[in-house]
Design a protein around this motif. Structure first.
Motif, short mmCIF file in Angstrom:
data_model
loop_
_atom_site.label_atom_id
_atom_site.label_comp_id
_atom_site.label_asym_id
_atom_site.label_seq_id
_atom_site.Cartn_x
_atom_site.Cartn_y
_atom_site.Cartn_z
N GLY A 191 -70.03 4.75 73.79
CA GLY A 191 -71.37 5.31 73.92
C GLY A 191 -71.74 5.56 75.37
N VAL A 192 -70.94 5.07 76.29
CA VAL A 192 -71.28 5.17 77.70
C VAL A 192 -70.63 6.41 78.29
CG1 VAL A 192 -71.16 4.03 79.91
CG2 VAL A 192 -71.36 2.68 77.83
N ARG A 193 -71.40 7.28 78.77
CA ARG A 193 -70.84 8.50 79.34
C ARG A 193 -70.19 8.19 80.68
NH1 ARG A 193 -74.48 13.37 79.91
NH2 ARG A 193 -72.47 14.17 80.54
N ALA A 194 -69.06 8.79 80.88
CA ALA A 194 -68.37 8.57 82.16
C ALA A 194 -67.43 9.73 82.40
CB ALA A 194 -67.57 7.27 82.09
N ARG A 195 -67.17 9.98 83.67
CA ARG A 195 -66.13 10.97 83.98
C ARG A 195 -65.33 10.46 85.17
NH1 ARG A 195 -67.29 14.62 88.28
NH2 ARG A 195 -65.77 16.07 87.41
N VAL A 196 -64.13 10.95 85.24
CA VAL A 196 -63.27 10.50 86.34
C VAL A 196 -63.40 11.49 87.48
CG1 VAL A 196 -60.92 10.01 87.01
CG2 VAL A 196 -61.72 9.34 84.75
N ASP A 197 -63.85 11.01 88.62
CA ASP A 197 -63.97 11.87 89.79
C ASP A 197 -62.65 12.00 90.53
OD1 ASP A 197 -66.56 12.37 89.37
OD2 ASP A 197 -67.34 10.97 90.88
N ARG A 198 -62.03 10.85 90.69
CA ARG A 198 -60.81 10.85 91.52
C ARG A 198 -59.76 9.94 90.91
NH1 ARG A 198 -64.09 9.73 95.93
NH2 ARG A 198 -64.62 11.62 97.08
N VAL A 199 -58.53 10.31 91.10
CA VAL A 199 -57.43 9.41 90.73
C VAL A 199 -56.56 9.21 91.97
CG1 VAL A 199 -55.39 9.11 89.29
CG2 VAL A 199 -57.40 10.20 88.33
N HIS A 200 -56.33 7.98 92.30
CA HIS A 200 -55.42 7.67 93.41
C HIS A 200 -54.15 7.09 92.85
CE1 HIS A 200 -58.70 8.04 96.28
NE2 HIS A 200 -59.44 7.37 95.43
N VAL A 201 -53.03 7.45 93.41
CA VAL A 201 -51.78 6.76 93.09
C VAL A 201 -51.23 6.24 94.41
CG1 VAL A 201 -49.52 6.94 92.03
CG2 VAL A 201 -51.38 8.31 91.14
N ASP A 202 -51.22 4.95 94.55
CA ASP A 202 -50.75 4.32 95.79
C ASP A 202 -49.28 3.93 95.67
OD1 ASP A 202 -53.13 4.54 96.91
OD2 ASP A 202 -53.73 2.43 96.73
N GLY A 203 -48.58 4.12 96.73
CA GLY A 203 -47.20 3.62 96.77
C GLY A 203 -46.15 4.68 96.49
N LEU A 204 -46.56 5.95 96.50
CA LEU A 204 -45.58 7.00 96.25
C LEU A 204 -44.78 7.30 97.50
CD1 LEU A 204 -47.56 9.55 94.09
CD2 LEU A 204 -45.94 7.82 93.37
N GLY A 205 -43.50 7.48 97.32
CA GLY A 205 -42.65 7.86 98.44
C GLY A 205 -41.97 9.17 98.15
N ARG A 206 -40.80 9.08 97.49
CA ARG A 206 -40.05 10.30 97.25
C ARG A 206 -40.47 11.01 95.97
NH1 ARG A 206 -36.84 6.01 95.87
NH2 ARG A 206 -35.74 6.09 93.88
N THR A 207 -41.26 10.34 95.13
CA THR A 207 -41.67 10.97 93.88
C THR A 207 -42.53 12.19 94.17
OG1 THR A 207 -41.71 8.77 92.95
CG2 THR A 207 -42.68 10.51 91.63
N LYS A 208 -42.22 13.28 93.49
CA LYS A 208 -42.92 14.54 93.77
C LYS A 208 -44.34 14.50 93.21
CE LYS A 208 -39.37 17.04 95.38
NZ LYS A 208 -38.59 15.94 95.98
N ASP A 209 -45.25 15.16 93.94
CA ASP A 209 -46.65 15.14 93.54
C ASP A 209 -46.89 15.83 92.21
OD1 ASP A 209 -47.26 13.76 95.73
OD2 ASP A 209 -48.16 15.43 96.86
N ASP A 210 -46.18 16.95 91.97
CA ASP A 210 -46.49 17.73 90.77
C ASP A 210 -46.31 16.92 89.50
OD1 ASP A 210 -43.80 17.62 91.17
OD2 ASP A 210 -43.39 19.63 90.40
N ILE A 211 -45.27 16.08 89.50
CA ILE A 211 -45.02 15.32 88.27
C ILE A 211 -46.08 14.24 88.07
CG2 ILE A 211 -43.40 13.65 89.28
CD1 ILE A 211 -41.87 14.62 86.47
N ASP A 216 -54.50 14.16 82.52
CA ASP A 216 -55.14 13.78 81.27
C ASP A 216 -56.42 12.97 81.49
OD1 ASP A 216 -54.99 13.81 78.53
OD2 ASP A 216 -54.18 11.77 78.46
N LEU A 217 -56.43 12.19 82.55
CA LEU A 217 -57.58 11.30 82.81
C LEU A 217 -58.87 12.09 83.02
CD1 LEU A 217 -56.29 8.50 85.16
CD2 LEU A 217 -57.64 8.19 83.10
N PHE A 218 -58.76 13.28 83.60
CA PHE A 218 -59.97 14.04 83.92
C PHE A 218 -60.66 14.59 82.68
CE2 PHE A 218 -57.41 14.34 87.81
CZ PHE A 218 -58.30 13.71 88.67
#
Lengths: 239, 467
Positions: B44-64, B71-73
């Motif tokens: 019942g609580v309205r909410a939306r996701v403004d930002r998603v952070h992923v910490d700790g990425l190195g060689r993993t590509k951003d697009d994936i 989906d979170l947005f």
């Protein structure tokens, strides 16, 4: 010189007392499409020996005869529960059953016979291997086609390559690899005199003998068949 | 508006406090159950996701990563955010690129933040570029020591290269090189894999040795969370050779190299709660293969495995299982293609491959079989099964039955498959990790034919798949 495990000889001689059974089968590769010069010679040798001994047998052709053989070489005979491969063990196997062709030979003649046999193995077999596998013309025109005829592509190519490498390795070890075709032919000339052994005429039940011209192998395709049977008969003559 | 804001932050705080939601202690595979709801009506609580952070990425590509967290947005209420965050976490985990994935959901602050906005932060640690290991595996009654090198996430999109050298206790050695690439955002989440291998196997019960060298291309996809499909093409050269001079001539006739090209489809529907000692649920595995598109062997082969589990009481489980298989030879099929039955992992109380036609003591297999089994599983008596070493053990009593026929000899008749073999027994089973088990049983074969090789008394078996 092929090696035969001693255990095999012991087993063979232990069970050899029984008489020659009726349903003996000789297994060899397909004569028309598949068999190669050195193998054909060995197969004819065993066949000729069995015929000269009047031992009944039936020839059965299998594409995988070489792999079915306990020693990895053709031909082999299946005699009851026993599987005996190649000429010498077959001769021994028959001798254990009391069938022999050289009972009337003196010790000296037997020794001579052995010498001829090893001369054949050391010269003619190697020459046949050289011509089949290392002489490019024969290899491309005959050996490659025939050896890969029973396999689907690309297994045929792979098997032929593997076998060629194995033969090359063997001939290298025997210092045959570096020879030229002319040298190989010159070596085989030394075996020319073998064809005139007297006991060749002793037997009346050996049709291949009629081909025993005593020719030394001529190193071309045209000479293949007479060459192979020629060698087969040599071995029989002295066996 | 201010009230809503206060409420939202309050609830998010409470939700975090209520515990368990964000600490994914339980194994990832078991996350199928719906998340336990706290007393609040989060939806019942309205909410939306403004930002998603992923910490700790190195060689993993951003697009994936972007496409994974996108989906979170879509979330519209707070419960939605939690469920979607959970899904994303599982998706990240299933990529096989990260370990120690943590999720933090916070109220979004700073410029551009909306009143109902949330910030979701994933803390990940990338696996190192190269991982080596020594481990043991168990297959078809043979234990193997495996030396392996893995290169996870090699190009930054979940690609993996894996090389293995294994040495079996029957002195067989195998090599394999596997490369795979997942496509988590395509429909059905396919995984494409290719491998090159060499495998040595010895089958003393049948008197032959097999050397397989081949290429396997595999496409795996899921049509539902419990349904897994594999479509495979395998091209192999197998070299069959006899084990000794006394091997039956019928086995000897099969010697030599053969090339085989197989297209295979495997579908597995697994609704069990646990793979080794399940307490409920069913599993169906159906595999069918067509050989003969190229190569020197052509046949059709179909095999079906079924297993059902039912809890009788809290700790006692009744298990029923069945298996069947049919081989239809077109040309060239030889001994290694045949179907076999019997042994500690199939119909117990018989020697491995002990059921069906034998030739001079060598099992030569058949073209059709069926087998059924009923097991009653119970924890070890007088032991606390909830924890400790005894949780790895179970005791069981079983009845196995089956039949293998080679209709070449008797024709396709029902009678050839009605010559049933039966054995009963009881024993102990030990779970080895989550993939294999070890059984020590006392077996009594009740019904057998003259050809069968029985193995009454104590029988020991190791394997991943049991009847």
């Amino acid at each position: 010189m092929p090696e035969f495990p001693i255990a095999d000889s012991i087993i063979t001689s232990l069970h050899a007392q029984e008489p020659w059974p009726e349903n003996v089968k000789l297994f060899q590769p397909y004569e028309v499409e598949q068999i190669l010069l050195p193998d054909n010679a060995s197969c004819l040798a065993v066949q000729a020996f069995l015929k000269m001994c009047n031992l009944p047998f039936e020839v059965e052709m299998r594409w995988n005869a070489e792999f079915m053989s306990p020693s990895g070489r053709v031909p082999f005979i299946k005699c009851g529960a026993f599987v005996v491969s190649e000429l010498e063990p077959v001769v021994q196997f028959a001798a254990n059953k009391g069938v022999t062709l050289c009972s009337n030979l003196s010790t000296e003649e037997k020794a001579e016979m052995r010498a001829y046999m090893s001369l054949i193995t050391n010269v003619l077999v190697n020459a046949e291997l050289y011509i089949s596998w290392l002489d490019d013309e024969t290899f491309n025109a005959v050996t490659k086609v025939r050896n890969s005829s029973v396999y689907p592509w690309p297994l045929g190519w792979f098997q032929t390559r593997t076998k060629r490498n194995a033969v090359a390795k063997r001939l290298k070890a025997l210092h045959w690899h570096s020879k030229t075709l002319e040298q190989v032919l010159a070596d085989t000339n030394g075996t020319r005199r073998l064809g005139v052994r007297p006991c060749i005429h002793d037997n009346n039940d050996s049709s291949p003998l009629s081909q025993a011209s005593g020719d030394c192998p001529q190193a071309r395709i045209s000479g293949r068949v007479s060459q192979a049977s020629g060698r087969a008969v040599f071995q029989e003559t002295i066996a | 508006m201010g009230t809503v804001h206060a409420k939202a932050s309050d609830i998010s705080k409470n939700a975090e406090d209520s515990g368990g939601l964000f600490e994914f202690e339980e194994p990832i595979e078991l996350d199928e159950e719906p998340i336990q709801k706290p007393q609040f009506k989060l939806d019942g609580v309205r909410a939306r996701v403004d930002r998603v952070h992923v910490d700790g990425l190195g060689r993993t590509k951003d697009d994936i990563i972007k496409s994974t967290v996108e989906d979170l947005f879509q979330a519209t209420d707070f419960e939605d955010v939690i469920v979607r965050a959970h899904k994303v976490r599982r998706a990240l985990d299933s990529m096989g690129c990260f370990r120690d994935i943590g999720v933090v959901i916070d109220v979004s602050t700073g410029p551009g933040s909306t009143p109902e906005g949330l910030e979701v932060t994933f803390h990940v640690k990338e696996l190192s570029r190269i991982v080596g290991g020594v481990n043991t595996t168990v297959s078809e009654n043979e234990g193997n020591l495996v030396l392996g090198v893995k290169m996870p996430n090699i190009l930054g999109r979940g690609e993996r290269v894996q090389a293995e050298y294994s040495l079996g206790h029957r002195s067989s050695s195998n090599y394999s090189l596997l490369a795979s690439k997942p496509f988590p955002h395509k429909p059905l989440a396919p995984i494409v894999a290719a491998s090159v291998y060499q495998q040595n196997h010895e089958y003393p019960w049948s008197g032959y040795r097999l050397l397989d060298r081949g290429v396997l291309l595999d496409l795996a996809f899921n049509t539902s969370p419990a349904t897994k499909h594999n479509i495979q093409w395998e091209g192999l050269v197998r070299d069959t050779s006899v084990l000794s001079k006394t091997t039956s001539f019928k086995v000897r006739e099969n010697s030599g190299p053969q090339m085989k090209s197989v297209v295979r489809h495997i579908v597995c529907v697994d609704h069990r709660d646990e793979p080794i000692f399940p307490t409920r649920g069913t599993r169906v595995r159906f595999s069918s293969e067509v050989a003969g598109i190229g190569g020197g062997v052509a046949h059709l082969k179909t095999e079906l495995d079924l297993q059902g589990n039912l809890s009788v009481t809290d700790e006692v489980v009744l298990q029923a299982c069945g298996a069947m298989g049919v081989l239809h030879d077109v040309f060239g099929s030889s001994l290694p293609d045949q179907l076999f039955l019997g042994g500690p992992t199939s119909v117990r109380g018989f020697q491995q491959r002990g059921i069906g036609p034998h030739c001079d003591g060598n099992a030569v297999g058949g073209k059709a079989y069926w087998a059924v089994g009923a097991h009653l599983w119970a924890p070890l008596p007088f032991a606390n099964t909830q924890s400790g070493l005894s949780s790895l053990f179970r005791s069981h009593a079983f009845v196995n039955a089956g039949c293998l026929a080679d209709p070449d000899e008797s024709g396709w008749r029902v009678e050839s498959l009605s010559n049933v073999r039966v054995s009963i027994g009881a024993g102990l089973a030990l779970r080895l990790g989550r993939v294999a088990r070890l059984e020590l049983n006392y077996c009594v074969p009740l019904k057998a034919t003259r050809d069968d090789v029985k193995s009454p008394g104590v029988q020991f078996g190791v394997g991943a798949h049991f009847l």
